[in-house]
Motif scaffolding. Structure first.
Motif, PDB file in Angstrom:
ATOM      1  N   ARG A 122       0.819  -1.209   0.000  1.00 57.12           N
ATOM      2  CA  ARG A 122       0.000   0.000   0.000  1.00 57.12           C
ATOM      3  C   ARG A 122       0.854   1.260   0.000  1.00 57.12           C
ATOM      4  NH1 ARG A 122      -2.080  -4.318   0.333  1.00 57.12           N
ATOM      5  NH2 ARG A 122      -4.263  -4.578  -0.213  1.00 57.12           N
ATOM      6  N   GLY A 123       2.117   1.115  -0.385  1.00 61.90           N
ATOM      7  CA  GLY A 123       3.000   2.256  -0.596  1.00 61.90           C
ATOM      8  C   GLY A 123       3.833   2.675   0.595  1.00 61.90           C
ATOM      9  N   TRP A 124       3.731   1.975   1.724  1.00 62.91           N
ATOM     10  CA  TRP A 124       4.490   2.354   2.911  1.00 62.91           C
ATOM     11  C   TRP A 124       5.987   2.111   2.730  1.00 62.91           C
ATOM     12  CZ3 TRP A 124       2.213   2.342   8.388  1.00 62.91           C
ATOM     13  CH2 TRP A 124       0.874   2.728   8.360  1.00 62.91           C
ATOM     14  N   ASP A 125       6.362   1.335   1.713  1.00 70.02           N
ATOM     15  CA  ASP A 125       7.778   1.026   1.493  1.00 70.02           C
ATOM     16  C   ASP A 125       8.464   2.051   0.598  1.00 70.02           C
ATOM     17  OD1 ASP A 125       6.324   0.325  -0.765  1.00 70.02           O
ATOM     18  OD2 ASP A 125       7.600  -1.397  -1.239  1.00 70.02           O
ATOM     19  N   ARG A 126       7.723   3.032   0.119  1.00 71.37           N
ATOM     20  CA  ARG A 126       8.308   4.045  -0.769  1.00 71.37           C
ATOM     21  C   ARG A 126       8.960   5.182   0.007  1.00 71.37           C
ATOM     22  NH1 ARG A 126       5.696   0.050  -3.578  1.00 71.37           N
ATOM     23  NH2 ARG A 126       5.616   0.472  -5.792  1.00 71.37           N
ATOM     24  N   SER A 127       8.656   5.291   1.278  1.00 71.37           N
ATOM     25  CA  SER A 127       9.152   6.396   2.101  1.00 71.37           C
ATOM     26  C   SER A 127       9.868   5.846   3.320  1.00 71.37           C
ATOM     27  CB  SER A 127       7.963   7.276   2.505  1.00 71.37           C
ATOM     28  OG  SER A 127       7.990   7.630   3.845  1.00 71.37           O
ATOM     29  N   VAL A 128      10.989   6.454   3.653  1.00 66.48           N
ATOM     30  CA  VAL A 128      11.767   6.027   4.817  1.00 66.48           C
ATOM     31  C   VAL A 128      10.915   6.113   6.083  1.00 66.48           C
ATOM     32  CG1 VAL A 128      13.756   6.576   6.281  1.00 66.48           C
ATOM     33  CG2 VAL A 128      13.997   6.623   3.797  1.00 66.48           C
ATOM     34  N   GLY A 129      10.191   7.208   6.239  1.00 68.61           N
ATOM     35  CA  GLY A 129       9.395   7.417   7.445  1.00 68.61           C
ATOM     36  C   GLY A 129       8.282   6.391   7.600  1.00 68.61           C
ATOM     37  N   TRP A 130       7.523   6.172   6.517  1.00 68.22           N
ATOM     38  CA  TRP A 130       6.413   5.230   6.590  1.00 68.22           C
ATOM     39  C   TRP A 130       6.904   3.799   6.735  1.00 68.22           C
ATOM     40  CZ3 TRP A 130       1.947   6.334   8.235  1.00 68.22           C
ATOM     41  CH2 TRP A 130       1.359   7.572   7.966  1.00 68.22           C
ATOM     42  N   LEU A 131       8.014   3.469   6.057  1.00 62.77           N
ATOM     43  CA  LEU A 131       8.539   2.116   6.194  1.00 62.77           C
ATOM     44  C   LEU A 131       9.078   1.885   7.605  1.00 62.77           C
ATOM     45  CD1 LEU A 131       8.998  -0.603   4.922  1.00 62.77           C
ATOM     46  CD2 LEU A 131      11.150   0.242   3.964  1.00 62.77           C
ATOM     47  N   PHE A 132       9.659   2.917   8.214  1.00 66.55           N
ATOM     48  CA  PHE A 132      10.107   2.810   9.609  1.00 66.55           C
ATOM     49  C   PHE A 132       8.921   2.472  10.515  1.00 66.55           C
ATOM     50  CE2 PHE A 132      11.187   4.321  13.819  1.00 66.55           C
ATOM     51  CZ  PHE A 132      12.508   3.927  13.973  1.00 66.55           C
ATOM     52  N   VAL A 133       7.785   3.141  10.261  1.00 67.15           N
ATOM     53  CA  VAL A 133       6.578   2.861  11.051  1.00 67.15           C
ATOM     54  C   VAL A 133       6.083   1.439  10.788  1.00 67.15           C
ATOM     55  CG1 VAL A 133       4.157   3.505  11.407  1.00 67.15           C
ATOM     56  CG2 VAL A 133       5.899   5.287  11.165  1.00 67.15           C
ATOM     57  N   ALA A 134       6.063   1.023   9.513  1.00 67.56           N
ATOM     58  CA  ALA A 134       5.601  -0.328   9.175  1.00 67.56           C
ATOM     59  C   ALA A 134       6.469  -1.379   9.854  1.00 67.56           C
ATOM     60  CB  ALA A 134       5.624  -0.523   7.655  1.00 67.56           C
ATOM     61  N   MET A 135       7.776  -1.171   9.824  1.00 67.07           N
ATOM     62  CA  MET A 135       8.683  -2.127  10.471  1.00 67.07           C
ATOM     63  C   MET A 135       8.563  -2.051  11.993  1.00 67.07           C
ATOM     64  SD  MET A 135      12.075  -2.161   8.089  1.00 67.07           S
ATOM     65  CE  MET A 135      12.083  -3.203   6.632  1.00 67.07           C
ATOM     66  N   GLY A 136       8.251  -0.871  12.497  1.00 66.91           N
ATOM     67  CA  GLY A 136       7.991  -0.748  13.932  1.00 66.91           C
ATOM     68  C   GLY A 136       6.772  -1.560  14.347  1.00 66.91           C
ATOM     69  N   ILE A 137       5.741  -1.539  13.512  1.00 68.63           N
ATOM     70  CA  ILE A 137       4.554  -2.365  13.777  1.00 68.63           C
ATOM     71  C   ILE A 137       4.938  -3.844  13.743  1.00 68.63           C
ATOM     72  CG2 ILE A 137       2.296  -3.056  12.870  1.00 68.63           C
ATOM     73  CD1 ILE A 137       2.017  -0.098  11.861  1.00 68.63           C
ATOM     74  N   GLY A 138       5.768  -4.217  12.760  1.00 70.69           N
ATOM     75  CA  GLY A 138       6.235  -5.593  12.677  1.00 70.69           C
ATOM     76  C   GLY A 138       7.012  -6.021  13.914  1.00 70.69           C
ATOM     77  N   HIS A 139       7.916  -5.163  14.370  1.00 67.56           N
ATOM     78  CA  HIS A 139       8.663  -5.468  15.597  1.00 67.56           C
ATOM     79  C   HIS A 139       7.725  -5.570  16.800  1.00 67.56           C
ATOM     80  CE1 HIS A 139      12.853  -4.575  14.034  1.00 67.56           C
ATOM     81  NE2 HIS A 139      13.010  -5.642  14.790  1.00 67.56           N
ATOM     82  N   PHE A 140       6.741  -4.686  16.859  1.00 69.45           N
ATOM     83  CA  PHE A 140       5.771  -4.732  17.966  1.00 69.45           C
ATOM     84  C   PHE A 140       5.052  -6.085  17.979  1.00 69.45           C
ATOM     85  CE2 PHE A 140       1.451  -4.170  19.578  1.00 69.45           C
ATOM     86  CZ  PHE A 140       1.726  -3.689  20.854  1.00 69.45           C
ATOM     87  N   ILE A 141       4.665  -6.563  16.804  1.00 66.59           N
ATOM     88  CA  ILE A 141       3.977  -7.853  16.709  1.00 66.59           C
ATOM     89  C   ILE A 141       4.885  -8.977  17.202  1.00 66.59           C
ATOM     90  CG2 ILE A 141       3.115  -9.573  15.053  1.00 66.59           C
ATOM     91  CD1 ILE A 141       2.055  -7.119  13.412  1.00 66.59           C
ATOM     92  N   ILE A 142       6.120  -9.000  16.722  1.00 66.27           N
ATOM     93  CA  ILE A 142       7.056 -10.062  17.113  1.00 66.27           C
ATOM     94  C   ILE A 142       7.306 -10.045  18.614  1.00 66.27           C
ATOM     95  CG2 ILE A 142       9.457 -10.875  16.911  1.00 66.27           C
ATOM     96  CD1 ILE A 142       9.345  -9.739  13.977  1.00 66.27           C
ATOM     97  N   LEU A 143       7.596  -8.867  19.151  1.00 67.89           N
ATOM     98  CA  LEU A 143       7.894  -8.771  20.584  1.00 67.89           C
ATOM     99  C   LEU A 143       6.654  -9.059  21.430  1.00 67.89           C
ATOM    100  CD1 LEU A 143      10.291  -5.685  20.615  1.00 67.89           C
ATOM    101  CD2 LEU A 143      10.907  -8.094  20.872  1.00 67.89           C
ATOM    102  N   SER A 144       5.494  -8.627  20.978  1.00 66.78           N
ATOM    103  CA  SER A 144       4.255  -8.885  21.730  1.00 66.78           C
ATOM    104  C   SER A 144       3.936 -10.370  21.780  1.00 66.78           C
ATOM    105  CB  SER A 144       3.078  -8.135  21.106  1.00 66.78           C
ATOM    106  OG  SER A 144       3.261  -6.753  21.208  1.00 66.78           O
ATOM    107  N   MET A 145       4.057 -11.036  20.636  1.00 66.37           N
ATOM    108  CA  MET A 145       3.770 -12.467  20.606  1.00 66.37           C
ATOM    109  C   MET A 145       4.817 -13.248  21.400  1.00 66.37           C
ATOM    110  SD  MET A 145       2.267 -13.054  16.726  1.00 66.37           S
ATOM    111  CE  MET A 145       2.005 -14.818  16.986  1.00 66.37           C
ATOM    112  N   GLY A 146       6.081 -12.814  21.297  1.00 67.88           N
ATOM    113  CA  GLY A 146       7.131 -13.459  22.077  1.00 67.88           C
ATOM    114  C   GLY A 146       6.914 -13.274  23.560  1.00 67.88           C
ATOM    115  N   TRP A 147       6.559 -12.048  23.948  1.00 64.37           N
ATOM    116  CA  TRP A 147       6.283 -11.749  25.364  1.00 64.37           C
ATOM    117  C   TRP A 147       5.105 -12.567  25.875  1.00 64.37           C
ATOM    118  CZ3 TRP A 147       1.626  -9.597  26.987  1.00 64.37           C
ATOM    119  CH2 TRP A 147       1.540  -9.331  28.368  1.00 64.37           C
ATOM    120  N   ALA A 148       4.020 -12.613  25.108  1.00 63.34           N
ATOM    121  CA  ALA A 148       2.821 -13.331  25.548  1.00 63.34           C
ATOM    122  C   ALA A 148       3.118 -14.821  25.747  1.00 63.34           C
ATOM    123  CB  ALA A 148       1.689 -13.143  24.536  1.00 63.34           C
TER     124      ALA A 148
END
Length: 196
Positions: A122-148
């Motif tokens: 959906r275009g989030w990979d075209r911008s450094v800022g938006w991709l940083f946020v997308a990858m931040g969401i990805g890290h949040f998912i990984i850490l949340s599932m690992g923590w749980a």
């Protein structure tokens, strides 16, 4: 917003031929599993969960491949590991990592690749800022599932799981986000220059 082709599709477009499409997908998936395996070997041993480069590679596979191929690649990685090949951190293989302390993180990889890939399309990979946020969401998912999983599946409890399964990885997650968020847009820039 309609889906856009991720960077893998820009650099190596998919042809209309079904055999060629499947061959391309297989090559990219195997390459992704190989990268994940190498990234698992670059690790710092911690008491419960080792710190590796895997989350960077997981999120870059999602962003570069898109949600379908990214998710399929991560599922293939787990299947290869479950089959006994030593692709996980350690190096280990087999079912134990999929039911032990690292299980939440490993299954989180699949969800994170799906999410990052969907956002990238959906275009989030075209911008450094938006991709940083997308990858931040990805890290949040990984850490949340690992923590749980550590807290409730392994039985460490909420506080200890946070200390051993989240806190040590936060600074690294920010650094990996920054690296990934720079590399993918740079690849788009290189692709655009090549086509001119």
């Amino acid at each position: 917003m309609s889906a856009q082709s991720p960077i893998a599709g820009v650099l190596w477009p998919s042809s209309g031929n079904t055999a060629a499409v499947l061959r391309r997908a297989a090559i990219l998936a195997v390459a992704g599993v190989a990268l994940l395996t190498v990234s698992a070997k670059v690790n710092l041993q911690l008491p419960f969960v080792p710190m590796t480069l895997q989350t960077l590679v997981v999120l870059m596979i999602g962003a570069a491949y898109g949600w379908r191929l990214g998710t399929a690649t991560l599922v293939l990685y787990l299947l290869v590991g479950a089959g006994g090949l030593p692709v996980f951190a350690g190096p280990t293989g087999g079912l134990k990592p999929l039911f032990g302390a690292t299980a939440g993180f490993l299954f989180g990889f699949v969800v994170a690749a799906f999410t990052t890939g969907w956002l990238a399309e959906r275009g989030w990979d075209r911008s450094v800022g938006w991709l940083f946020v997308a990858m931040g969401i990805g890290h949040f998912i990984i850490l949340s599932m690992g923590w749980a999983w550590l807290a409730f599946g392994v039985g460490l409890g909420v506080g200890k799981a946070l200390i051993v399964g989240v806190t040590p990885f936060l600074a690294g997650a920010l650094l990996k986000n920054a690296i990934g968020a720079l590399l993918i847009p740079l690849a788009y820039g290189a692709a655009a220059r090549r086509s001119n």
